[in-house]
Scaffold this motif. Structure first.
Motif, PDB file in Angstrom:
ATOM      1  N   UNK A   1     -22.591  18.820 -28.865  1.00  0.00           N
ATOM      2  CA  UNK A   1     -22.969  18.576 -27.470  1.00  0.00           C
ATOM      3  C   UNK A   1     -23.798  19.756 -26.993  1.00  0.00           C
ATOM      4  N   UNK A   2     -25.024  19.499 -26.580  1.00  0.00           N
ATOM      5  CA  UNK A   2     -25.914  20.540 -26.069  1.00  0.00           C
ATOM      6  C   UNK A   2     -26.204  20.236 -24.598  1.00  0.00           C
ATOM      7  N   UNK A   3     -25.691  21.082 -23.742  1.00  0.00           N
ATOM      8  CA  UNK A   3     -25.865  20.857 -22.298  1.00  0.00           C
ATOM      9  C   UNK A   3     -25.550  22.163 -21.572  1.00  0.00           C
ATOM     10  N   UNK A   4     -26.396  22.550 -20.652  1.00  0.00           N
ATOM     11  CA  UNK A   4     -26.161  23.766 -19.886  1.00  0.00           C
ATOM     12  C   UNK A   4     -25.140  23.500 -18.784  1.00  0.00           C
ATOM     13  N   UNK A   5     -23.935  24.012 -18.998  1.00  0.00           N
ATOM     14  CA  UNK A   5     -22.851  23.848 -18.030  1.00  0.00           C
ATOM     15  C   UNK A   5     -22.592  25.210 -17.373  1.00  0.00           C
TER      16      UNK A   5
END
Length: 632
Positions: free
Chosen positions: A515-519
Motif C-alpha cells: 500500500x503506497x499512500x501518504x498518510x
C-alpha cells in the motif's frame, strides 16, 4: 559426464585412472593412470570411451613444459587481421581454412573468435601456423586452457588450508580454500579501520580493488601509512589480499576500503570512521584496536582491571552503520577481542553487542595464550601463539611463527627484507598475529557469506557464523550447555560451512502486497495503512516493510495488526527508539522481530494494518508505504 550414465565396460576401462583436473566450463575431465603401463591403458580406455553415447570426445591433452600441468586445447582460435582488411577478404580467408565465425571481439579492431570443424583435433596447431603466415594476419593462436588458480593459497598460509611447513603438517585452518569454489567475496566491500594501508602494495593493485580510501585523522583521501604504521596493511592482507603475488586474503575478490585512524581512543575521528564506511558502501568493517591491555604474561598487571566503556559518539556511529549500512541491512562489524589474556567483557568496544568479538586460536587448534576470554566472544579464527613458560601440553612451542600476510612494500614494515621474516623483498611478513589477525580473517569469512547471499542482514550473518563454527579443543574449551566457550565463542570459523549456510533457501510461492499512500502522522494521533489479502495458503514466513518520515521517530510506536482470524495479537515493530532520526525505512522479519514468528502456519486471508501512534508532542510526519511479503 556422470559415471552413473556409463556402461560397465567404460567403468572398467576407467578404473585404473584418477582425476587430475576438471575444466568445468568446457565439460572436460582430465585423468591419468595410476599404473606404469599408462600408455596402453590410455589407448584402451580411449577406444572404449569413444563408443559411449554420453561422451563427445576422448583424447589426449597437452602438458606445460615447465610445470607438467595439463593444458586443454579446443578447436577454437583467436585471430586478428590487419586493421584495414575488408570484411570480404576476412570471410574469404575463413572459408579457405574452413573456419566459422563465432563472434567479433569488441576490444580489438578486426579481431575474431573462430572455430574449426568438429573433429579437427590437434590439426588446430597446423591451421594456426598456416594462418599466421598469411600476410594480412597480425595475430593468431588456438584457444589453450590452463587450470585457473583462484587466488591460490601460498605455502605458508596454514590458516587457509591444511599444509606442510618446514616438514610439519599443520591442520588447524578455517576451511577457507574449500569455500572459494562457491564464493571469493565478489561484490563485497571490506572496510579496514586501522593505522593506514599501503594501497600501492602489489596485492591491492587490481582494477577497482581500492574504494573510498580515507584518512579520518588528517581529513584526506590518502590512507597510506605514516611512520611506523604497519598494522593496517597486514590486517587488510588477511581480509582480502588478491593472491596474485605473495599472499592471499580470505576473500580475495572483495573490495578494500582503507580508513586510516591514528587518533586517540574515543576521539570524534573514531566515530567518523564508521560513518564514512557506512555512507560509502562498506558491507563489512573490521577493527583491531581498543583500550590499553594488560601484559598477558603478567596476571598482576593493573591494566587487567580496567573497565573501559565505549563513548556514546562511537556507539551511535556504530548504531548508524548497523541501521543504515548496506541499504538498511546493516554493516557486519568485527572487533579483535584483545591480547591481554583478560576479560573481554571489561572492554566496552569488543563487548558491544552489535559487534562480533573474535578470539585467536593457534596452529594446534587450541587457544592462543594471549587471547582474551569472556561471554562476548562470538567465534575464533587462526592466529599466532607463544609457548607457555616452560612449554607444556596446553601451550607447546607453536609450529609456525604466525600468519603470512601482506607487509608494507620494501624495507618498511614488519619485515625489513629478510627471508627469515617473510620474503626477501620485504613485501610480506610471516609472523603477524594476535586477535588483530583473527578479526580481519573473520571479516573475510563474512564477505564470502555476503557474496553468496547479499540479502542477508547483519544479524543473520552473525547467526550463520555461529552455526558454521567447528568446536575445537572440546576439553579445554569448557563449552556450556548452549555450545558457547569463554575462550572460542561458538568455535573456530569454518568458511566452507558458512558459505553453504548462506545460500538463500528456495521458497515456495512468494506474494507481496503493498500500500503506497501518504498518510499524515499528527501529534498524539494514530495513522493507519492497510492491505487486503486473498490468499489462504498457510504462511511459511512473513516480512513487513515500513517507509515513513517523521521529525522525531522516538515519538512513534509502530505495530502490525494481522487479520483477527489469525488469532495473533498486534506485533510491535518499532517502540519509540531512534530519537531524532528523520526516517524509518526498515524490513522486519522473524529474526529481528521474533513476534512475527507467531504468524507462521496461519491463514493470511483478510486485512493487514500498519498502525503508527505518535505518543509525544511537537513532531509530525508522513507514512509513505507499507508492504507485506509472504512465503507460502
Amino acid at each position: 559426464m556422470s559415471r552413473t550414465t556409463l556402461s560397465s565396460a567404460a567403468l572398467r576401462a576407467l578404473s585404473p585412472f584418477e582425476p587430475v583436473v576438471h575444466f568445468r566450463e568446457a565439460g572436460v575431465q582430465v585423468i591419468q593412470s595410476r599404473e606404469a603401463r599408462g600408455g596402453l591403458l590410455r589407448d584402451v580406455a580411449r577406444t572404449v570411451l569413444r563408443e559411449e553415447p554420453e561422451i563427445a570426445f576422448a583424447g589426449t591433452v597437452l602438458s606445460d613444459p615447465v610445470s607438467g600441468s595439463p593444458v586443454l586445447y579446443t578447436e577454437n582460435f583467436f585471430v586478428k587481421f590487419d586493421d584495414g582488411l575488408p570484411a570480404s577478404e576476412v570471410m574469404a580467408l575463413l572459408g579457405k581454412y574452413g573456419l566459422t565465425l563465432k563472434r567479433e571481439l569488441e576490444y580489438a579492431r578486426n579481431a575474431y573468435f573462430l572455430s574449426a570443424p568438429e573433429g579437427t583435433g590437434q590439426k588446430v596447431f597446423q591451421i594456426a601456423h598456416e594462418l599466421l603466415n598469411e600476410k594480412p594476419v597480425d595475430f593468431c593462436h588456438p584457444e589453450l586452457i590452463h587450470k585457473v588458480s583462484h587466488r591460490g593459497v601460498f605455502p605458508q598460509q596454514w590458516h587457509l588450508r591444511k599444509t606442510d611447513i618446514d616438514g610439519r603438517t599443520v591442520d588447524a585452518h578455517a576451511n577457507i580454500e574449500a569455500a572459494w569454489a562457491l564464493s571469493q567475496g565478489e561484490g563485497v566491500t571490506i572496510a579496514i579501520i586501522d593505522d593506514g594501508v599501503d594501497i600501492d602494495h602489489e596485492e591491492f593493485s587490481g582494477s577497482g580493488k581500492i574504494v573510498a580510501p580515507r584518512d579520518v585523522t588528517r581529513g584526506t583521501d590518502d590512507p597510506r601509512p605514516i611512520g611506523e604504521d604497519n598494522h593496517g596493511t597486514a590486517c587488510a592482507g588477511i581480509a582480502c589480499a588478491e593472491g596474485r603475488f605473495g599472499a592471499c586474503g580470505v576473500a580475495p575478490r572483495a573490495r578494500l576500503m582503507p580508513i586510516r585512524l591514528a587518533s586517540g581512543l574515543g576521539s570524534q575521528n573514531e566515530a567518523d570512521a564508521f560513518i564514512w564506511a557506512a555512507d560509502h558502501g562498506a558491507d563489512v568493517i573490521t577493527c583491531c584496536w581498543g583500550p590499553v591491555e594488560g601484559r598477558w604474561w603478567n596476571p598482576d598487571d593493573p591494566a587487567h582491571q580496567q573497565n573501559i566503556p565505549m563513548p556514546d559518539s562511537t556507539r551511535l556511529a556504530i548504531d548508524y552503520a548497523i541501521r543504515h549500512g548496506r541499504n538498511g541491512k546493516g554493516c557486519v562489524i568485527f572487533w579483535a577481542a584483545g591480547n591481554g589474556r583478560e576479560d573481554v567483557d571489561l572492554d566496552g568496544y569488543a563487548s558491544y553487542p552489535k559487534v562480533i568479538a573474535v578470539a585467536a586460536c593457534n596452529d594446534s587448534g587450541r587457544r592462543s595464550v594471549y587471547s582474551d576470554f569472556g561471554r562476548a566472544i562470538w567465534c575464533s579464527f587462526p592466529s599466532n601463539d607463544f609457548a607457555s613458560s616452560p612449554p607444556g601440553p596446553l601451550n607447546p612451542w607453536p609450529n609456525t611463527p604466525g600468519i603470512w600476510t601482506t607487509d608494507r612494500s620494501g624495507a618498511q614494515g614488519y619485515n625489513p627484507g629478510r627471508s627469515t621474516r617473510g620474503d626477501a623483498a620485504g613485501n610480506y611478513t610471516n609472523s603477524f598475529g594476535g586477535t588483530s589477525s583473527a578479526s580481519p580473517g573473520a571479516a573475510g569469512v563474512a564477505a564470502l557469506v555476503l557474496a553468496s547471499n547479499p540479502e542477508l542482514r547483519w544479524e543473520q550473518v552473525k547467526d550463520i557464523l555461529k552455526q558454521c563454527c567447528d568446536r575445537i579443543d572440546p576439553e579445554g574449551g569448557e563449552y556450556d550447555a548452549q555450545g558457547h566457550s569463554l575462550y572460542y565463542g561458538h568455535g573456530r570459523l569454518n568458511a566452507a560451512a558458512a558459505v553453504q549456510l548462506a545460500h538463500p533457501p528456495q521458497p515456495g510461492r512468494v506474494v507481496v502486497q503493498t500500500a503506497i499512500q501518504d498518510i499524515p502522522i499528527r501529534d498524539l494521533q494514530t495513522a493507519r495503512l492497510s492491505v487486503a489479502v486473498a490468499d489462504s495458503d498457510p504462511i511459511v514466513a512473513v516480512r513487513i516493510a515500513v517507509d515513513l518520515q517523521h521529525t522525531y521517530i522516538g515519538d512513534l510506536l509502530v505495530t502490525l495488526e494481522p487479520p483477527a482470524s489469525t488469532g495473533v495479537s498486534p506485533v510491535v515493530l518499532h517502540s519509540r527508539s531512534g530519537g531524532s532520526m528523520g526516517h524509518l525505512r526498515k524490513t522486519y522479519d522473524a529474526i529481528n522481530t521474533p513476534g512475527l514468528s507467531s504468524l507462521e502456519g496461519k491463514n493470511p486471508q483478510g486485512t493487514w494494518t500498519l498502525v503508527v501512534q505518535d505518543q509525544d508532542r511537537l513532531d509530525t510526519g508522513m507514512l509513505r508505504s507499507f508492504s507485506v511479503e509472504w512465503v507460502f
